[in-house]
Design a protein around this motif. Sequence first.
Motif, short mmCIF file in Angstrom:
data_model
loop_
_atom_site.label_atom_id
_atom_site.label_comp_id
_atom_site.label_asym_id
_atom_site.label_seq_id
_atom_site.Cartn_x
_atom_site.Cartn_y
_atom_site.Cartn_z
N ALA A 31 40.14 53.83 44.02
CA ALA A 31 40.22 52.95 42.85
C ALA A 31 38.84 52.49 42.45
CB ALA A 31 41.10 51.75 43.17
N GLU A 32 38.63 52.43 41.15
CA GLU A 32 37.37 51.88 40.64
C GLU A 32 37.74 50.68 39.78
OE1 GLU A 32 34.12 53.80 37.88
OE2 GLU A 32 34.73 55.15 39.52
N VAL A 33 37.17 49.54 40.11
CA VAL A 33 37.52 48.30 39.40
C VAL A 33 36.31 47.79 38.62
CG1 VAL A 33 38.33 45.92 39.65
CG2 VAL A 33 39.15 47.68 41.22
N GLN A 34 36.53 47.52 37.34
CA GLN A 34 35.50 46.84 36.55
C GLN A 34 36.03 45.47 36.19
OE1 GLN A 34 34.38 48.96 33.04
NE2 GLN A 34 33.44 50.60 34.23
N TYR A 35 35.29 44.46 36.56
CA TYR A 35 35.76 43.09 36.33
C TYR A 35 34.72 42.37 35.46
CZ TYR A 35 38.39 38.89 37.45
OH TYR A 35 39.18 37.76 37.36
N THR A 36 35.12 41.91 34.29
CA THR A 36 34.18 41.31 33.35
C THR A 36 34.54 39.85 33.11
OG1 THR A 36 34.18 43.46 32.27
CG2 THR A 36 33.06 41.67 31.11
N ALA A 37 33.60 38.97 33.42
CA ALA A 37 33.84 37.54 33.22
C ALA A 37 33.61 37.17 31.76
CB ALA A 37 32.92 36.73 34.11
N GLY A 38 34.57 36.49 31.17
CA GLY A 38 34.43 35.97 29.80
C GLY A 38 34.11 34.49 29.84
N PRO A 39 34.48 33.76 28.79
CA PRO A 39 34.22 32.32 28.76
C PRO A 39 34.87 31.61 29.95
CG PRO A 39 35.12 33.06 26.65
CD PRO A 39 35.17 34.24 27.58
N SER A 40 34.22 30.58 30.45
CA SER A 40 34.83 29.81 31.54
C SER A 40 35.79 28.77 30.95
CB SER A 40 33.75 29.18 32.41
OG SER A 40 32.82 28.50 31.61
N VAL A 41 36.20 27.82 31.79
CA VAL A 41 37.19 26.83 31.37
C VAL A 41 36.63 25.94 30.25
CG1 VAL A 41 38.48 24.81 32.17
CG2 VAL A 41 38.27 26.81 33.62
N THR A 42 37.46 25.66 29.27
CA THR A 42 37.10 24.67 28.24
C THR A 42 37.51 23.31 28.81
OG1 THR A 42 37.48 26.27 26.48
CG2 THR A 42 37.46 23.94 25.85
N TYR A 43 36.51 22.55 29.25
CA TYR A 43 36.78 21.34 30.01
C TYR A 43 36.35 20.11 29.21
CZ TYR A 43 37.46 18.55 34.19
OH TYR A 43 37.93 17.63 35.09
N ASN A 44 37.33 19.32 28.81
CA ASN A 44 37.03 18.13 28.01
C ASN A 44 36.50 17.00 28.89
OD1 ASN A 44 37.65 19.15 25.50
ND2 ASN A 44 39.77 18.43 25.52
N ASP A 45 35.34 16.50 28.51
CA ASP A 45 34.68 15.40 29.21
C ASP A 45 35.54 14.13 29.13
OD1 ASP A 45 31.82 14.30 30.05
OD2 ASP A 45 32.68 12.91 28.59
N ALA A 46 35.67 13.41 30.26
CA ALA A 46 36.56 12.24 30.32
C ALA A 46 36.12 11.12 29.37
CB ALA A 46 36.63 11.73 31.75
N GLN A 47 34.81 10.85 29.31
CA GLN A 47 34.31 9.79 28.42
C GLN A 47 34.51 10.16 26.96
OE1 GLN A 47 30.26 8.61 28.89
NE2 GLN A 47 30.52 8.19 31.05
N LEU A 48 34.22 11.40 26.66
CA LEU A 48 34.34 11.83 25.26
C LEU A 48 35.81 11.89 24.85
CD1 LEU A 48 31.57 14.56 25.03
CD2 LEU A 48 31.45 12.15 24.36
N TYR A 49 36.68 12.12 25.80
CA TYR A 49 38.12 12.09 25.52
C TYR A 49 38.54 10.67 25.10
CZ TYR A 49 43.04 11.46 26.86
OH TYR A 49 44.36 11.11 26.89
#
Length: 384
Positions: free
Chosen positions: A284-302
């Motif tokens: 098996a040949e695996v290609q793994y491509t990372a895209g955008p990480s988590v969209t994490y809302n800041d607690a203060q800005l929330y």
Amino acid sequence: MPEDGYRDEIKQKITETFYWLHQHPELSYEEYETTSRLKEALTAAKIKILDLPLATGLVAEVGQGEPVIALRADIDALPIAEQTELSYQSQQEGKMHACGHDFHAAAVLGAAWLLKKQEAELPGKVLLIFQPAEEAPGGAKKILATGVLAGVQAIFGLHTSPLFPVGEVGLMTGPVMAAVDQFNVEFQGRGAHAAHPERGSDTILMGATFVTSLQSIVSRNVSPLEAAVVTVTQFHGGNTWNVIPGKVQLEGTVRTQTPEARALIQQRLQEIAQGVAASFGGTAEVQYTAGPSVTYNDAQLYEFARQTARAAGLIERQAPASLGGEDFAYYLEKIPGMFSLIGTGVGPVNHNPKFIADPQALFPAADYMARLAQDALRQQVWRR
Ligand code: NI
């Protein structure tokens, strides 16, 4: 915010721009007409457009000096044939603003107009990002690569939401969207006659076993208290009924909310692919491509966004977390930020050919975004 006559004028201009954008959808990195139209609208309002090496998309500014707050809209459309009955339907065959990025662009343009009116009183600067290629994804990286966001204290983004009626906004703190990775796996075996599988190594069986085993990662390896999903979306192999093919190819996506789950799934996916292949006498040949990480809302800005929503007369709802992805996450890797879901009328979901963003939600969204920028500067919200 400005007096009624000016609000009415802006309301009308935002709506006209939105109709035009909806009629002229352009795919990721092809947003040339969209960019010109936005430039015209900004220039006519004497809003400064920054000189940046961007083929499509743009960044404008209102106010001056420091601190700096950024508002972000994305502007690209999708390769989807529109199926709405709207009078301002797409005029481009097979292309549609089915994710509401036309709405985002028009609303942030409206915010720019509103902020321009208040420019003399702004205690700092607001950058207005009209980002290309969110769907590619990765247009955010183009904007970041220009360096224009160095020194930005907080960034705010918005998205249309068919979960909420006009007048409501969905807010949450923490992971609002998932990290998005992509994988391709190719199984190689030995092709054989369908009647003599013992003389080959069956890649169809490898692929099928892989798809099934893959689902054990989320159910057996990731904590049951954590949200994650692994989905296989393509499975190609073989070209006739009586031959076992020598290779099959699969493709899919992994969505996670924490770096730990993200790393774990990548590792397990590799192990399962190799293990399955080995157990059937293949590779098996695996290609793994990372895209955008988590969209994490800041607690203060929330907390700040909640106040601002109330001040803007919007009804606040708890936004549901989603394992969908958003390249706004690339900004959040560098700058604290907050991503809000604007109620654009309950109906078909984003990316559906019948998706509609109700234009009635445009002005409230523009007003909310302008207030986020203005009040963030006034309250120096990032210092709390
Ligand atoms: Ni979108």
